[in-house]
Design an enzyme around this catalytic site. Structure first.
Site, PDB file in Angstrom:
ATOM      1  N   ALA A  40      45.510 128.429  20.908  1.00  0.00           N
ATOM      2  CA  ALA A  40      45.363 128.221  22.359  1.00  0.00           C
ATOM      3  C   ALA A  40      44.156 128.996  22.892  1.00  0.00           C
ATOM      4  O   ALA A  40      43.351 128.455  23.668  1.00  0.00           O
ATOM      5  CB  ALA A  40      46.643 128.653  23.083  1.00  0.00           C
ATOM      6  N   LYS A  55      44.621 141.262  18.595  1.00  0.00           N
ATOM      7  CA  LYS A  55      45.278 142.422  17.973  1.00  0.00           C
ATOM      8  C   LYS A  55      44.978 142.501  16.486  1.00  0.00           C
ATOM      9  O   LYS A  55      44.858 143.558  15.912  1.00  0.00           O
ATOM     10  CB  LYS A  55      46.802 142.223  18.120  1.00  0.00           C
ATOM     11  CG  LYS A  55      47.435 143.188  19.034  1.00  0.00           C
ATOM     12  CD  LYS A  55      48.921 143.331  19.025  1.00  0.00           C
ATOM     13  CE  LYS A  55      49.887 142.287  18.754  1.00  0.00           C
ATOM     14  NZ  LYS A  55      51.265 142.681  19.093  1.00  0.00           N
ATOM     15  N   ALA A  80      51.480 127.994  11.115  1.00  0.00           N
ATOM     16  CA  ALA A  80      52.160 126.738  11.460  1.00  0.00           C
ATOM     17  C   ALA A  80      52.099 125.759  10.284  1.00  0.00           C
ATOM     18  O   ALA A  80      51.025 125.429   9.793  1.00  0.00           O
ATOM     19  CB  ALA A  80      51.519 126.129  12.702  1.00  0.00           C
ATOM     20  N   GLN A  81      53.267 125.317   9.862  1.00  0.00           N
ATOM     21  CA  GLN A  81      53.309 124.441   8.693  1.00  0.00           C
ATOM     22  C   GLN A  81      53.249 122.976   9.097  1.00  0.00           C
ATOM     23  O   GLN A  81      52.349 122.237   8.755  1.00  0.00           O
ATOM     24  CB  GLN A  81      54.611 124.685   7.902  1.00  0.00           C
ATOM     25  CG  GLN A  81      54.679 126.049   7.255  1.00  0.00           C
ATOM     26  CD  GLN A  81      55.971 126.246   6.463  1.00  0.00           C
ATOM     27  OE1 GLN A  81      56.893 125.445   6.533  1.00  0.00           O
ATOM     28  NE2 GLN A  81      56.026 127.317   5.708  1.00  0.00           N
ATOM     29  N   GLY A 122      52.892 120.688  11.881  1.00  0.00           N
ATOM     30  CA  GLY A 122      51.728 119.984  12.374  1.00  0.00           C
ATOM     31  C   GLY A 122      51.687 119.791  13.869  1.00  0.00           C
ATOM     32  O   GLY A 122      52.226 120.598  14.621  1.00  0.00           O
ATOM     33  N   GLU A 132      59.874 114.839  11.885  1.00  0.00           N
ATOM     34  CA  GLU A 132      60.575 116.122  12.082  1.00  0.00           C
ATOM     35  C   GLU A 132      61.727 115.917  13.044  1.00  0.00           C
ATOM     36  O   GLU A 132      61.899 114.836  13.629  1.00  0.00           O
ATOM     37  CB  GLU A 132      59.597 117.191  12.593  1.00  0.00           C
ATOM     38  CG  GLU A 132      58.580 117.617  11.533  1.00  0.00           C
ATOM     39  CD  GLU A 132      57.734 118.804  11.944  1.00  0.00           C
ATOM     40  OE1 GLU A 132      58.147 119.560  12.844  1.00  0.00           O
ATOM     41  OE2 GLU A 132      56.654 118.970  11.366  1.00  0.00           O
ATOM     42  N   ASP A 181      53.653 140.509  23.963  1.00  0.00           N
ATOM     43  CA  ASP A 181      52.741 141.351  24.759  1.00  0.00           C
ATOM     44  C   ASP A 181      52.343 140.721  26.097  1.00  0.00           C
ATOM     45  O   ASP A 181      52.430 141.365  27.152  1.00  0.00           O
ATOM     46  CB  ASP A 181      51.436 141.654  23.999  1.00  0.00           C
ATOM     47  CG  ASP A 181      51.651 141.946  22.531  1.00  0.00           C
ATOM     48  OD1 ASP A 181      52.798 141.928  22.068  1.00  0.00           O
ATOM     49  OD2 ASP A 181      50.643 142.189  21.848  1.00  0.00           O
ATOM     50  N   HIS A 192      64.686 128.345  14.209  1.00  0.00           N
ATOM     51  CA  HIS A 192      64.394 127.295  13.225  1.00  0.00           C
ATOM     52  C   HIS A 192      65.560 127.257  12.240  1.00  0.00           C
ATOM     53  O   HIS A 192      65.984 128.300  11.747  1.00  0.00           O
ATOM     54  CB  HIS A 192      63.083 127.585  12.498  1.00  0.00           C
ATOM     55  CG  HIS A 192      62.540 126.392  11.789  1.00  0.00           C
ATOM     56  ND1 HIS A 192      63.134 125.870  10.657  1.00  0.00           N
ATOM     57  CD2 HIS A 192      61.481 125.594  12.055  1.00  0.00           C
ATOM     58  CE1 HIS A 192      62.447 124.809  10.256  1.00  0.00           C
ATOM     59  NE2 HIS A 192      61.429 124.621  11.095  1.00  0.00           N
ATOM     60  N   ARG A 241      66.639 120.816  16.917  1.00  0.00           N
ATOM     61  CA  ARG A 241      66.805 122.092  16.198  1.00  0.00           C
ATOM     62  C   ARG A 241      68.020 122.888  16.625  1.00  0.00           C
ATOM     63  O   ARG A 241      68.680 123.517  15.809  1.00  0.00           O
ATOM     64  CB  ARG A 241      65.563 122.944  16.396  1.00  0.00           C
ATOM     65  CG  ARG A 241      64.535 122.572  15.412  1.00  0.00           C
ATOM     66  CD  ARG A 241      63.366 123.490  15.407  1.00  0.00           C
ATOM     67  NE  ARG A 241      62.357 122.782  14.635  1.00  0.00           N
ATOM     68  CZ  ARG A 241      61.080 123.030  14.642  1.00  0.00           C
ATOM     69  NH1 ARG A 241      60.609 124.002  15.397  1.00  0.00           N
ATOM     70  NH2 ARG A 241      60.254 122.343  13.899  1.00  0.00           N
ATOM     71  N   HIS A 244      62.259 131.581  15.990  1.00  0.00           N
ATOM     72  CA  HIS A 244      61.038 130.834  15.656  1.00  0.00           C
ATOM     73  C   HIS A 244      60.097 130.653  16.842  1.00  0.00           C
ATOM     74  O   HIS A 244      58.887 130.805  16.700  1.00  0.00           O
ATOM     75  CB  HIS A 244      61.468 129.471  15.114  1.00  0.00           C
ATOM     76  CG  HIS A 244      60.344 128.602  14.642  1.00  0.00           C
ATOM     77  ND1 HIS A 244      59.505 128.985  13.616  1.00  0.00           N
ATOM     78  CD2 HIS A 244      59.928 127.366  15.038  1.00  0.00           C
ATOM     79  CE1 HIS A 244      58.618 128.022  13.399  1.00  0.00           C
ATOM     80  NE2 HIS A 244      58.842 127.040  14.259  1.00  0.00           N
ATOM     81  N   GLU A 279      52.282 129.739  23.399  1.00  0.00           N
ATOM     82  CA  GLU A 279      53.697 130.135  23.372  1.00  0.00           C
ATOM     83  C   GLU A 279      54.053 131.151  24.455  1.00  0.00           C
ATOM     84  O   GLU A 279      55.207 131.202  24.898  1.00  0.00           O
ATOM     85  CB  GLU A 279      54.075 130.687  21.983  1.00  0.00           C
ATOM     86  CG  GLU A 279      55.572 130.887  21.833  1.00  0.00           C
ATOM     87  CD  GLU A 279      56.012 131.288  20.439  1.00  0.00           C
ATOM     88  OE1 GLU A 279      55.192 131.222  19.498  1.00  0.00           O
ATOM     89  OE2 GLU A 279      57.188 131.668  20.285  1.00  0.00           O
ATOM     90  N   ARG A 335      62.446 123.030  22.298  1.00  0.00           N
ATOM     91  CA  ARG A 335      61.128 122.425  22.063  1.00  0.00           C
ATOM     92  C   ARG A 335      61.216 121.370  20.974  1.00  0.00           C
ATOM     93  O   ARG A 335      61.782 121.602  19.902  1.00  0.00           O
ATOM     94  CB  ARG A 335      60.151 123.516  21.632  1.00  0.00           C
ATOM     95  CG  ARG A 335      58.769 123.012  21.278  1.00  0.00           C
ATOM     96  CD  ARG A 335      57.934 124.146  20.749  1.00  0.00           C
ATOM     97  NE  ARG A 335      58.538 124.702  19.564  1.00  0.00           N
ATOM     98  CZ  ARG A 335      58.069 124.524  18.326  1.00  0.00           C
ATOM     99  NH1 ARG A 335      56.980 123.803  18.128  1.00  0.00           N
ATOM    100  NH2 ARG A 335      58.676 125.060  17.304  1.00  0.00           N
TER     101      ARG A 335
HETATM  102  C1  SIN Z   1      58.075 123.251  10.992  1.00  0.00           C
HETATM  103  O1  SIN Z   1      57.156 122.929  10.252  1.00  0.00           O
HETATM  104  O2  SIN Z   1      59.259 122.987  10.773  1.00  0.00           O
HETATM  105  C2  SIN Z   1      57.743 124.018  12.220  1.00  0.00           C
HETATM  106  C3  SIN Z   1      56.979 123.194  13.154  1.00  0.00           C
HETATM  107  C4  SIN Z   1      57.238 123.633  14.564  1.00  0.00           C
HETATM  108  O3  SIN Z   1      57.865 124.653  14.775  1.00  0.00           O
HETATM  109  O4  SIN Z   1      56.834 122.911  15.469  1.00  0.00           O
END
Ligand code: SIN
Length: 516
Positions: free
Chosen positions: A15, A39, A50-51, A53, A118, A217, A238, A285, A346, A370, A381
């Site tokens: 961001a 920091k 971030a995995q 996407g 997802e 912070d 998560h 989630r 998460h 975030e 989310r």
């Molecule tokens: C995930 O890859 O499961 C996390 C993606 C997310 O938190 O948006």
């Protein structure tokens, strides 16, 4: 004396980088001076980790309407529908923009973007780079940021408070006070616009997928400056972090793994989500995390299982190399072995309240990513909507700052202060931190009770009194700064949860049950 800065960005994740680079681009050759205070190196950020996407409508079979509906459903209608529509509509062009500057997203055999599925999504719409999407986006943005004249990046800067001038309606944020962690010097950085992009606060809990820098912070600084926050009760857990006994950061197993066919299994290894929700393993989630929590409680298990055999070990290693490596580190082969998984803190869905341009209630102050609550997420989310937000709102914030004007407000010059960094930490701090994370995990996590929330608030206030006394003695250590901010955020999350009498989204409250 420093030349006056147009903007200070606190936080060097996606961001913050989008804001800084867009500001310079949109200024179209007008001179702009931006300072990014970070920091830690960007490799330590949540953005980098971030995995999954970026969720976006990239195919004609999908539609903005469907993506909007999914976002509102997961957010339980607590979202701002206009912001949802705007972010969903503007996102695809920004993804194409990233591709234009070199981001490599996975493609299928026909050369089209390969879209993953997802939780909570009614269509496959997650643009990704294997299981390292954040790293890929950071790579291109960081390269661009460091090659853009006018942007100065300062690592090792720990922001501690906002600098605010004026009274009442005339109040304005004019800068940020930060400690240079290498020299211990406290420095006031002044600018016309201050942008908080400091990420979340996963370290409120014993287990989190977040890096150690996620200590709330920016949100804490805003709260101390009386800037309104919103939706703080909604902490997203998560469902599938790789089980670890020890507290701290845990490895994430992306929801895209379930999107590719993996299934959760509970006690006796039976499918866990069958019959619990029409979307099964890909339910929103909060529903999946609660089902896992329930199973763990019922059967006194420290984790449940994730069965990736429908994917197979070869395909798993090719599509999710980072996760396969994390599993290999504890001797597991996904696809062959069942993986022990548990929920972990998460994402903070709430944050500093902003409009659709990242503007907060305090003139001169913006919040992005975030640490902000733009209205996109609501009570939970939708997976992978956060990177989308981190592309769309920062660009709009850059436009807004240019409209407000660059050197519009005269601000003071830089003030140097003496070294206030303590050479060693107080014994009290790690102990207080452990008490805080335990309290939040016990009472303010996936399942809450009113009594537990009150108990947590009492503990937080008690810890806060201790830390305040040490803080005023003015020898600060890095962990004292983190604890001070986490306590501020913990109080806000807990108070916000107490203000929600009914369960909604990520806030689930049991009534008439005495806390353990
Ligand atoms: C995930 O890859 O499961 C996390 C993606 C997310 O938190 O948006």
């Amino acid at each position: 004396m420093d030349a006056q800065l147009d903007a200070i960005v606190v936080g060097g994740g996606i961001a913050g980088m989008v804001y800084a680079t867009q500001l310079v681009d949109l200024a179209q050759g007008r001179p702009v001076r931006v300072r990014v205070l970070s920091k830690a190196p960007v490799q330590v950020s949540s953005s980098f980790a971030a995995q999954g996407g970026v969720a976006a409508v990239m195919r004609t079979e999908d539609s903005v309407e469907q993506h909007v509906r999914d976002t509102l459903t997961v957010g339980a209608g607590r979202n701002d529908p206009a912001v949802v529509r705007l972010v969903v509509s503007e996102g695809p062009a920004l993804i194409r923009g990233l591709i234009g500057i070199g981001a490599r997203f996975d493609a299928n055999a026909d050369g089209e973007l390969d879209l993953a599925r997802e939780g909570g999504h009614s269509a496959a719409r997650v643009v990704h780079h294997r299981d390292r999407t954040g790293e890929e986006i950071v790579r291109v943005l960081h390269q661009r940021m460091t090659n853009t004249p006018g942007i100065e990046v300062m690592d090792g800067q720990r922001a501690i408070d906002l600098l605010v001038d004026g009274e009442g309606d005339q109040r304005r944020c004019i800068g940020v006070r930060a400690v240079d962690m290498r020299t211990g010097e406290v420095v006031d950085h002044f600018a016309t616009h201050v942008i908080l992009a400091t990420g979340g606060a996963g370290n409120l809990y014993e287990h989190t997928t977040n890096p150690p820098t996620a200590t709330g912070d920016g949100i804490a600084m805003a709260i101390r400056a009386d800037v309104p926050v919103r939706d703080m009760a909604f902490v997203q857990f998560h469902p599938t972090a790789l089980y670890a006994k020890k507290s701290g950061r845990v490895s994430l197993i992306s929801e895209a793994v379930r999107g590719a066919g993996a299934r959760l299994r509970g006690a006796d290894k039976r499918p866990l989500m069958t019959g619990l929700h029409p979307m099964g393993d890909l339910a929103p989630r909060n529903i999946v995390a609660r089902a896992i929590h329930h199973e763990m409680q019922q059967h006194a298990m420290p984790h449940v299982w994730l069965d990736a055999s429908p994917i197979g070990s070869h395909r798993f290693a090719a599509e999710f190399p980072g996760i396969a490596r994390d599993c290999a580190a504890i001797g597991l082969v996904p696809g062959r072995d069942l993986l022990p998984v548990m929920p972990a803190a998460h994402y903070l869905c709430g944050g500093v309240r902003t409009d659709d341009r990242g503007r907060t209630a305090l003139a001169g102050l913006y919040a992005l990513g975030e640490c902000a609550s733009s209205g996109l997420h609501g009570a939970d989310r939708l997976a992978s909507n956060s990177l989308l937000e981190a592309l769309v709102i920062p660009k709009r914030a850059a436009q807004a700052t240019l409209c407000e004007g660059l050197m519009a407000v005269p601000v003071p010059s830089r003030i140097q202060r003496t070294n206030q960094l303590a050479s060693r930490t107080l014994e009290l701090i790690p102990r207080a931190m452990a008490t805080l994370t335990h309290t939040m995990t016990m009472h303010v996590s996936i399942v809450r009770t009113e009594e537990g929330l009150h108990q947590a608030l009492r503990e937080i206030n008690h810890l806060d009194r201790q830390v305040r006394a040490s803080w005023q003695r003015r020898r600060w250590s890095a962990d004292m700064m983190d604890l001070r901010d986490l306590l501020t955020v913990a109080r806000s999350v807990t108070a916000s949860a107490l203000a929600e009498p009914d369960s909604i989204g990520a806030h689930f409250i049991l009534h008439g049950i005495r806390s353990a």
